[in-house]
Design an enzyme around this catalytic site. Structure first.
Site, PDB file in Angstrom:
ATOM      1  N   HIS A 126       0.766  -1.237  -0.083  1.00 26.50           N
ATOM      2  CA  HIS A 126       0.204   0.039  -0.105  1.00 26.50           C
ATOM      3  C   HIS A 126       0.796   1.115   0.161  1.00 26.50           C
ATOM      4  O   HIS A 126       0.417   2.274   0.093  1.00 26.50           O
ATOM      5  CB  HIS A 126      -0.893   0.037   1.221  1.00 26.50           C
ATOM      6  CG  HIS A 126      -0.287   0.270   2.419  1.00 26.50           C
ATOM      7  ND1 HIS A 126       0.624  -0.585   2.921  1.00 26.50           N
ATOM      8  CD2 HIS A 126      -0.236   1.503   3.288  1.00 26.50           C
ATOM      9  CE1 HIS A 126       1.311  -0.021   4.175  1.00 26.50           C
ATOM     10  NE2 HIS A 126       0.579   1.224   4.094  1.00 26.50           N
TER      11      HIS A 126
HETATM   12  N1  UDP Z   1      -4.142  -5.096   8.957  1.00 31.84           N
HETATM   13  C1  UDP Z   1      -5.445  -5.475   9.057  1.00 31.84           C
HETATM   14  N2  UDP Z   1      -6.056  -5.914   8.097  1.00 31.84           N
HETATM   15  C2  UDP Z   1      -5.582  -5.950   6.684  1.00 31.84           C
HETATM   16  C3  UDP Z   1      -4.180  -5.584   6.578  1.00 31.84           C
HETATM   17  C4  UDP Z   1      -3.472  -5.125   7.706  1.00 31.84           C
HETATM   18  O1  UDP Z   1      -5.821  -5.266  10.164  1.00 31.84           O
HETATM   19  O2  UDP Z   1      -6.302  -6.324   5.971  1.00 31.84           O
HETATM   20  C5  UDP Z   1      -3.294  -4.546  10.019  1.00 31.84           C
HETATM   21  C6  UDP Z   1      -1.859  -5.424  10.219  1.00 31.84           C
HETATM   22  O3  UDP Z   1      -1.867  -6.245  10.951  1.00 31.84           O
HETATM   23  C7  UDP Z   1      -1.103  -4.092  10.942  1.00 31.84           C
HETATM   24  C8  UDP Z   1      -1.568  -2.883  10.338  1.00 31.84           C
HETATM   25  O4  UDP Z   1      -2.776  -3.168   9.758  1.00 31.84           O
HETATM   26  O5  UDP Z   1      -1.502  -4.133  12.373  1.00 31.84           O
HETATM   27  C9  UDP Z   1      -0.799  -2.248   9.400  1.00 31.84           C
HETATM   28  O6  UDP Z   1      -1.296  -1.219   8.868  1.00 31.84           O
HETATM   29  P1  UDP Z   1      -0.756  -0.586   7.364  1.00 31.84           P
HETATM   30  O7  UDP Z   1      -0.077  -1.513   6.598  1.00 31.84           O
HETATM   31  O8  UDP Z   1      -2.095   0.160   6.933  1.00 31.84           O
HETATM   32  O9  UDP Z   1       0.144   0.536   7.793  1.00 31.84           O
HETATM   33  P2  UDP Z   1       1.753   0.518   8.387  1.00 31.84           P
HETATM   34  O10 UDP Z   1       1.852  -0.576   9.205  1.00 31.84           O
HETATM   35  O11 UDP Z   1       2.649   0.345   7.188  1.00 31.84           O
HETATM   36  O12 UDP Z   1       1.981   1.991   9.017  1.00 31.84           O
END
Ligand code: UDP
Length: 384
Positions: A225
Site C-alpha cells: 500500500h
Molecule cells: N492489517 C489489518 N487488516 C488488513 C491488513 C493489515 O488489520 O487487511 C493490520 C496489520 O496487521 C497491521 C496494520 O494493519 O497491524 C498495518 O497497517 P498498514 O499496513 O496500513 O500500515 P503501516 O504498518 O505500514 O503503517
C-alpha cells in the site's frame, strides 16, 4: 519438531493485570488503522479516562470500521473529518481541528504514536497549547529522506518531552540526535500486546483459513500500500506480476489506495491469479498471517507482527526503519524480480523455518510495553 500449538502458548506472559487510570488526563491523537491497533492496548492499560482524537486521515470505512469496532471504550472519542487531501492540507486541517479540541479539553498530556501526518499534527497542536507530549514508537529511523514519515518521526521526537523507544537501537538513534537520555524510555512496542489480545486461537484460525479454502503453510499472504510502490504503474505491475508467479496461492487483502491505483493504471487483470480480499478485521488478518508460509509486505506494522508470530516476511521496500528483524524474520528487497527469489528461499522447507523461527525472540519486546509506558508517564508527569 513442527507443531500446531497455539502461537499464544509460546509467547511470554505479560507483567500482571492492567492498571486502570494509571495516568488520567491523557489525550491520544491518531488518524490511521495502525495507530488504532497499537494504541488500543495502551488505552486498556491506562483506563477509560483517556480521550481519543481521531483525525480521519484514514477515512475509508474498510480501513476504519473493523478496527474501530474492536476499540476499547474511552471517556471521549472525537471523530474529525480531515479526509482526502494533499499531505500539507491534511496536516494543516488536522493541526487546526486538534487545536480546537485541545482548547475545549486540554487534559494534562498529549500522546501520539508512530509517524503519520496525524501524529505530527497532534505533536504540533500539543506544542501550541504548551501541553507535554509523549511519543510512543520513538526513535525509528530509515535514514531515507525521501520518506515523508522519516521527517514526521524526527520532528515528533524532537518536540516530545518523553520518547518511548521500542528498542535499544531506537534509543541510540535518539541519543545520536542529541535528545537527552532523561527524555527517553525503552519500552518495547505495544504491537506485541495488540497482537496477543487479537490473535484468534488455533481452532478459530483454522476456521478463518477454511473460509478462504486455505491450508496452513501452503499459501503466501501479501499486502502492498505504500505510495512509492503503488503510485507508480511500472512498480505496481512488477510487484503484482511477481506475486502472481509465486508457486503457492497468494492471499491479497487489497488496501483501498492500491485498489484505486490498480483501477487507474488498468492493471485489474494482474489481480486475477491472486486471492483478493477486502481489508480484513485485525483478528482475521492475524489468523491469515500466523498460518502463512511466507508474508510479503511493505507495511511497517506487519514487519513487527511477523517477529511475534514467528513468520518470515519479505519486505518490499528500498529502506526500512525496522532493521531489527533483518537476517532473522525479515529480508528487505526492492520492488522487482528479487521478490520471487526471496520468497522461494523461505519455501524450500517451510516446517524447518517455522521450527527455527519460533525460538527467536521478537526484538519488539516481551508484551509489557504498555506497562513501561504507563510507568514512564507516571515518573515524568506525576499527578499534581
Ligand atoms: N492489517 C489489518 N487488516 C488488513 C491488513 C493489515 O488489520 O487487511 C493490520 C496489520 O496487521 C497491521 C496494520 O494493519 O497491524 C498495518 O497497517 P498498514 O499496513 O496500513 O500500515 P503501516 O504498518 O505500514 O503503517
Amino acid at each position: 519438531m513442527s507443531t500446531t500449538a497455539d502461537v499464544r502458548e509460546v509467547l511470554p506472559g505479560s507483567l500482571g493485570p492492567p492498571r486502570p487510570a494509571v495516568v488520567s488526563g491523557v489525550t491520544l491523537v491518531c488518524g490511521t488503522r495502525p495507530e488504532l491497533i497499537k494504541l488500543a492496548p495502551l488505552i486498556r492499560h491506562l483506563g477509560d479516562e483517556c480521550a481519543v482524537v481521531y483525525t480521519g486521515q484514514h477515512y475509508d470505512r474498510s480501513l476504519y470500521s473493523p478496527i474501530r469496532a474492536d476499540f476499547p471504550p474511552t471517556k471521549r472519542f472525537h471523530e474529525l473529518g480531515v479526509g482526502a487531501a494533499s499531505r500539507g492540507v491534511q496536516l494543516g486541517r488536522a493541526v487546526s481541528a486538534v487545536d480546537e479540541i485541545l482548547a475545549a479539553h486540554p487534559g494534562r498530556v498529549v500522546l501520539v504514536q508512530g509517524d503519520t501526518t496525524s501524529a505530527l499534527a497532534g505533536a504540533l497542536a500539543a506544542n501550541a497549547h504548551g501541553l507535554p507530549l509523549v511519543h510512543v514508537e520513538a526513535g525509528l529511523r530509515s535514514h531515507d529522506r525521501a520518506m515523508p514519515e522519516e521527517h514526521n518521526r524526527i520532528l515528533i521526537d524532537h518536540l516530545a518531552d518523553l520518547c518511548c523507544a521500542p528498542t535499544e537501537l531506537n534509543r541510540r538513534n535518539l541519543l545520536a540526535e542529541t535528545i537527552p537520555a532523561e527524555r527517553i524510555a525503552v519500552t518495547g512496542n505495544t504491537v506485541v500486546e495488540a497482537l496477543r489480545t487479537a490473535l484468534p486461537r488455533a481452532r478459530e484460525r483454522t476456521a478463518v483459513l477454511a473460509g478462504h479454502r486455505l491450508v496452513r503453510d501452503t499459501y503466501v499472504l501479501a499486502t502492498v500500500h505504500r505510495p512509492e510502490n503503488v503510485d507508480d504503474p511500472v512498480l505496481l505491475a512488477v510487484i503484482l506480476r511477481e506475486l502472481a508467479a509465486l508457486p503457492l496461492p497468494v492471499v491479497f487483502p487489497l488496501h483501498p489506495r492500491t485498489a484505486k491505483s490498480v483501477d487507474r493504471f488498468g492493471l485489474t487483470r494482474l489481480l486475477e491469479p491472486l486471492v483478493v480480499l477486502e481489508p480484513q478485521a485485525y483478528p482475521a488478518f492475524l489468523a491469515l498471517a500466523a498460518e502463512a508460509a511466507v508474508i510479503v509486505s511493505d507495511s511497517g506494522g506487519i514487519q513487527e507482527e511477523a517477529s511475534v508470530l514467528k513468520r518470515p516476511v519479505v519486505v518490499v521496500r528500498r529502506s526500512t526503519e525496522r532493521p531489527e528483524i533483518a537476517g532473522t524474520f525479515g529480508v528487505l528487497v526492492p520492488p522487482g524480480p528479487r521478490i520471487g527469489s526471496a520468497v522461494a528461499a523461505w519455501l524450500d522447507d517451510v516446517a524447518a523455518h517455522r521450527d527455527r523461527l519460533r525460538h527467536i525472540p521478537s526484538p519488539y519486546g516481551d508484551g509489557a510495553a504498555c506497562h513501561r509506558i504507563a510507568e514512564a508517564l507516571e515518573v515524568m508527569f506525576p499527578l499534581g
